[in-house]
Enzyme design. Structure first.
Site, short mmCIF file in Angstrom:
data_model
loop_
_atom_site.label_atom_id
_atom_site.label_comp_id
_atom_site.label_asym_id
_atom_site.label_seq_id
_atom_site.Cartn_x
_atom_site.Cartn_y
_atom_site.Cartn_z
N ASP A 1 -9.31 36.82 -33.70
CA ASP A 1 -9.12 35.27 -33.92
C ASP A 1 -9.68 34.33 -32.96
O ASP A 1 -10.25 34.94 -32.02
CB ASP A 1 -7.84 35.23 -33.85
CG ASP A 1 -7.41 35.68 -32.69
OD1 ASP A 1 -7.69 36.64 -32.09
OD2 ASP A 1 -6.66 34.92 -32.01
N ASP B 1 -15.60 44.74 -26.07
CA ASP B 1 -16.30 43.49 -25.56
C ASP B 1 -15.97 43.81 -23.74
O ASP B 1 -16.94 44.74 -23.90
CB ASP B 1 -15.02 42.17 -25.55
CG ASP B 1 -15.62 41.00 -24.53
OD1 ASP B 1 -16.61 40.92 -24.35
OD2 ASP B 1 -15.27 40.39 -24.42
#
Ligand code: IMP
Ligand code: MG
Length: 172
Positions: A153, A97
């Site tokens: 998650d 990311d």
């Protein structure tokens, strides 16, 4: 939630990546390191697609993520990593990311004298990186959306999903 990448697509890309890694590391002392917890599912599938002999280790990285991520809050533990001196290390994470996690994990590994370090991520999020490095290997490029499943998650839920799903406003 809507499916962004289905299980069959993941299987195909992981298979191809395993083949590429097998070619690149043929006759080399490879150690594949799973950055827990997010890469657990990916690594379990990936190592079974790597045909050259290798070892497996785990490292743990966790960040206290709120709306912003402060790099200093990242905690890295290498206590479960087997001896990597002189070995070729491939560090595997679920998603690249901002890149801070992989960058910091690589730095942590450097002091253990491996003969090489490369990185792999299942997903590469577009337009988010704040670091110079890019993963050496990745399976999918995705837009800047929040995804779960196949190890990823949301507040520790949804890791078990066999596909990658995009969380929409209503899910958050
Ligand atoms: P980075 O340090 O900003 O590259 O973030 C990497 C870590 O952030 C990953 O290992 C994930 O745990 C988490 N992360 C970033 N984006 C997502 C997402 O879309 N879904 C789930 N976890 C994410
Ligand atoms: Mg995570």
């Amino acid at each position: 939630m809507k499916t962004l990448i289905d299980a069959a697509e993941i299987r195909q890309r992981v298979h191809n990546l395993g083949r590429q890694i097998s070619d690149d590391y043929r006759h080399k002392p490879l150690t594949v390191v799973s950055v827990l917890t997010g890469s657990l599912v990916f690594v379990a599938d990936l190592v079974r697609e790597i045909s050259t002999p290798h070892r497996i280790g785990v490292a743990h990285a966790s960040s206290y993520r709120g709306k912003t991520t402060v790099p200093g809050e990242l905690k890295i533990s290498l206590s479960l990593v087997p001896d990597i001196r002189g070995r070729d290390v491939l560090i595997v994470d679920d998603i690249f990311d901002t890149g801070q996690t992989l960058k910091r994990v690589v730095e942590a590994f450097e002091s253990y004298s491996p003969s090489s370090i490369r990185t792999a991520a299942l997903l590469l999020k577009e337009g988010r990186s704040t670091v110079e490095m890019v993963p050496d290997y990745f399976c999918f490029r995705i837009p800047n959306v929040f995804v779960v499943g196949y190890g990823l998650d949301y507040n520790d839920d949804y890791r078990h999903l066999p596909h990658i799903a995009e969380m929409e406003e209503a899910d958050l």
